[in-house]
Design an enzyme around this catalytic site. Structure first.
Site, PDB file in Angstrom:
ATOM      1  N   ARG A  99      26.212 -23.200 116.568  1.00  0.00           N
ATOM      2  CA  ARG A  99      24.939 -23.097 114.968  1.00  0.00           C
ATOM      3  C   ARG A  99      26.122 -22.887 113.688  1.00  0.00           C
ATOM      4  O   ARG A  99      27.755 -22.044 114.222  1.00  0.00           O
ATOM      5  CB  ARG A  99      24.665 -22.002 115.594  1.00  0.00           C
ATOM      6  CG  ARG A  99      23.272 -22.283 115.973  1.00  0.00           C
ATOM      7  CD  ARG A  99      22.456 -21.282 116.695  1.00  0.00           C
ATOM      8  NE  ARG A  99      22.218 -19.995 115.047  1.00  0.00           N
ATOM      9  CZ  ARG A  99      21.343 -18.832 115.702  1.00  0.00           C
ATOM     10  NH1 ARG A  99      20.899 -19.161 116.451  1.00  0.00           N
ATOM     11  NH2 ARG A  99      21.408 -18.369 114.725  1.00  0.00           N
ATOM     12  N   LYS A 107      17.701 -13.003 123.501  1.00  0.00           N
ATOM     13  CA  LYS A 107      16.174 -12.942 123.706  1.00  0.00           C
ATOM     14  C   LYS A 107      15.614 -14.612 123.608  1.00  0.00           C
ATOM     15  O   LYS A 107      14.745 -14.280 124.126  1.00  0.00           O
ATOM     16  CB  LYS A 107      15.836 -12.759 122.028  1.00  0.00           C
ATOM     17  CG  LYS A 107      16.868 -11.155 121.707  1.00  0.00           C
ATOM     18  CD  LYS A 107      15.391 -10.738 119.763  1.00  0.00           C
ATOM     19  CE  LYS A 107      16.222 -12.014 119.058  1.00  0.00           C
ATOM     20  NZ  LYS A 107      17.742 -11.886 118.386  1.00  0.00           N
ATOM     21  N   ARG A 120      11.766  -9.236 111.568  1.00  0.00           N
ATOM     22  CA  ARG A 120      12.978  -8.734 111.994  1.00  0.00           C
ATOM     23  C   ARG A 120      13.002  -7.388 110.871  1.00  0.00           C
ATOM     24  O   ARG A 120      14.666  -7.140 110.712  1.00  0.00           O
ATOM     25  CB  ARG A 120      13.794  -9.741 111.269  1.00  0.00           C
ATOM     26  CG  ARG A 120      14.658  -9.240 112.341  1.00  0.00           C
ATOM     27  CD  ARG A 120      15.538 -10.764 112.103  1.00  0.00           C
ATOM     28  NE  ARG A 120      15.523 -12.057 113.448  1.00  0.00           N
ATOM     29  CZ  ARG A 120      16.248 -12.745 113.006  1.00  0.00           C
ATOM     30  NH1 ARG A 120      17.587 -12.970 112.973  1.00  0.00           N
ATOM     31  NH2 ARG A 120      16.113 -13.852 114.152  1.00  0.00           N
ATOM     32  N   ARG A 126      25.524 -10.654 110.896  1.00  0.00           N
ATOM     33  CA  ARG A 126      24.870 -10.546 111.395  1.00  0.00           C
ATOM     34  C   ARG A 126      24.727  -9.384 112.285  1.00  0.00           C
ATOM     35  O   ARG A 126      23.197  -8.700 112.674  1.00  0.00           O
ATOM     36  CB  ARG A 126      24.477 -11.938 112.565  1.00  0.00           C
ATOM     37  CG  ARG A 126      24.086 -13.404 111.876  1.00  0.00           C
ATOM     38  CD  ARG A 126      24.782 -13.974 111.967  1.00  0.00           C
ATOM     39  NE  ARG A 126      23.632 -14.978 113.601  1.00  0.00           N
ATOM     40  CZ  ARG A 126      24.230 -15.665 114.784  1.00  0.00           C
ATOM     41  NH1 ARG A 126      25.211 -16.305 114.286  1.00  0.00           N
ATOM     42  NH2 ARG A 126      23.501 -15.448 115.755  1.00  0.00           N
ATOM     43  N   ARG A 151      28.113 -19.947 122.556  1.00  0.00           N
ATOM     44  CA  ARG A 151      27.510 -20.358 122.643  1.00  0.00           C
ATOM     45  C   ARG A 151      27.418 -22.680 121.907  1.00  0.00           C
ATOM     46  O   ARG A 151      27.926 -22.240 120.913  1.00  0.00           O
ATOM     47  CB  ARG A 151      26.473 -20.062 121.927  1.00  0.00           C
ATOM     48  CG  ARG A 151      24.544 -19.892 121.525  1.00  0.00           C
ATOM     49  CD  ARG A 151      23.502 -19.163 121.475  1.00  0.00           C
ATOM     50  NE  ARG A 151      23.742 -18.735 119.685  1.00  0.00           N
ATOM     51  CZ  ARG A 151      22.807 -18.538 119.292  1.00  0.00           C
ATOM     52  NH1 ARG A 151      22.128 -17.505 120.095  1.00  0.00           N
ATOM     53  NH2 ARG A 151      23.132 -17.916 117.864  1.00  0.00           N
TER      54      ARG A 151
HETATM   55  P1  ADP Z   1      19.984 -14.729 115.333  1.00  0.00           P
HETATM   56  O1  ADP Z   1      20.627 -15.574 116.364  1.00  0.00           O
HETATM   57  O2  ADP Z   1      20.623 -15.186 114.616  1.00  0.00           O
HETATM   58  O3  ADP Z   1      18.779 -13.518 116.036  1.00  0.00           O
HETATM   59  P2  ADP Z   1      17.815 -16.844 114.539  1.00  0.00           P
HETATM   60  O4  ADP Z   1      18.063 -18.462 115.201  1.00  0.00           O
HETATM   61  O5  ADP Z   1      16.993 -15.990 115.339  1.00  0.00           O
HETATM   62  O6  ADP Z   1      19.290 -16.348 114.937  1.00  0.00           O
HETATM   63  O7  ADP Z   1      17.507 -16.921 113.374  1.00  0.00           O
HETATM   64  C1  ADP Z   1      18.453 -17.829 112.082  1.00  0.00           C
HETATM   65  C2  ADP Z   1      18.413 -17.189 111.062  1.00  0.00           C
HETATM   66  O8  ADP Z   1      17.699 -17.911 110.498  1.00  0.00           O
HETATM   67  C3  ADP Z   1      18.746 -15.606 111.072  1.00  0.00           C
HETATM   68  O9  ADP Z   1      19.654 -15.508 110.649  1.00  0.00           O
HETATM   69  C4  ADP Z   1      17.465 -15.944 109.073  1.00  0.00           C
HETATM   70  O10 ADP Z   1      18.216 -16.461 108.465  1.00  0.00           O
HETATM   71  C5  ADP Z   1      16.861 -16.862 109.600  1.00  0.00           C
HETATM   72  N1  ADP Z   1      16.034 -16.303 110.020  1.00  0.00           N
HETATM   73  C6  ADP Z   1      14.870 -16.046 111.819  1.00  0.00           C
HETATM   74  N2  ADP Z   1      13.672 -14.960 111.314  1.00  0.00           N
HETATM   75  C7  ADP Z   1      13.845 -14.742 110.084  1.00  0.00           C
HETATM   76  C8  ADP Z   1      12.985 -13.629 110.007  1.00  0.00           C
HETATM   77  N3  ADP Z   1      12.484 -13.045 110.655  1.00  0.00           N
HETATM   78  N4  ADP Z   1      13.578 -12.758 107.945  1.00  0.00           N
HETATM   79  C9  ADP Z   1      14.358 -13.108 107.495  1.00  0.00           C
HETATM   80  N5  ADP Z   1      14.743 -14.220 108.135  1.00  0.00           N
HETATM   81  C10 ADP Z   1      14.857 -14.723 109.196  1.00  0.00           C
END
Ligand code: ADP
Ligand code: ZN
Length: 217
Positions: free
Chosen positions: A161, A13, A88, A172, A127
């Site tokens: 990360r 994404k 989300r 996840r 990554r």
């Molecule tokens: P991923 O690669 O898991 O999609 P992101 O960088 O988008 O990772 O998000 C990393 C973390 O940030 C998530 O695992 C969560 O803990 C938190 N997070 C991000 N966006 C949200 C959201 N909309 N609601 C709740 N937690 C979120």
């Protein structure tokens, strides 16, 4: 225009979203980047969300919504935006619709990026990210750093990360299946869903083109 990107963690994404927003002149906003910035600070809120993020768990809705309102949603909605990672959960999506309605705006379209779980796991393990500018690299797919371990854009040392390890990745993916996938139905019902499928050999350029075509429909 308000665009939303849906897709499992590691579906790509971020890579697609950044390129797409450059093409259409939208502002790209990744909730994960904002959450990570807050987590890195030694503040009560930073420490609170770290408990969830390092385990690969979503930050609870009330807190996620609070952060979204104060640090993610732009005050000015006249410029086009692309939201990656938010909403989300169904609660976040319903709240977003309500807030936008109050501000005489609405979600324009939702891009759902579909990728197999095997490919996701392999990609996430390989990554690397730049902690400074957020640029994403991969040791095996797509964009490799020119100099090993160093960000091409800003020269910062790349890191992995904390949630990019196999066990956390599996958690996840499960969270995505249970909590985020229902949003596909939610937006389908609103007639806003654009479905994009990606394979190991689909280039970012191809994905951008596919997405632009879908958005033009
Ligand atoms: P991923 O690669 O898991 O999609 P992101 O960088 O988008 O990772 O998000 C990393 C973390 O940030 C998530 O695992 C969560 O803990 C938190 N997070 C991000 N966006 C949200 C959201 N909309 N609601 C709740 N937690 C979120
Ligand atoms: Zn950088």
């Amino acid at each position: 225009m308000i665009l939303i990107m849906l897709g499992a963690p590691g579906a790509g994404k971020g890579t697609l979203g950044k390129k797409l927003s450059r093409m259409i002149g939208a502002r790209y906003i990744a909730s994960g980047d904002v959450f990570r910035k807050i987590m890195e600070k030694d503040t009560p809120q930073g420490n609170e969300i770290k408990k969830y993020m390092e385990k690969g768990k979503l930050v609870p809705d009330d807190l996620a919504i609070e952060i979204f309102m104060s640090k993610i949603l732009p005050k000015d909605l006249t410029r086009d935006i692309l939201l990656d990672g938010y909403p989300r959960t169904k609660k976040q999506a319903e709240h977003l619709d309500k807030i936008l309605e109050e501000r005489k705006a609405k979600v324009t379209a939702v891009v759902s990026l579909d990728v197999s779980n095997e490919l996701i796991i392999d990609r996430l393990i390989n990554r690397r990210i730049c902690p400074e500018c957020g640029e994403i690299y991969n040791l095996k797919y797509g964009k490799r750093p020119k100099q090993e371990g160093i960000c091409d854009s800003c020269g910062t040392k790349l890191v992995q990360r904390i949630d990019d390890n196999e066990e956390t990745i599996k958690d996840r993916l499960t969270t995505y299946e249970i909590t985020t996938k229902p949003l596909i139905t939610y937006y389908k019902k609103q007639g806003k869903l654009k479905h994009i499928e990606a394979f190991a050999d689909t280039s970012v350029e191809e994905l951008v083109q596919k997405t632009l075509l879908e958005l033009a429909k």
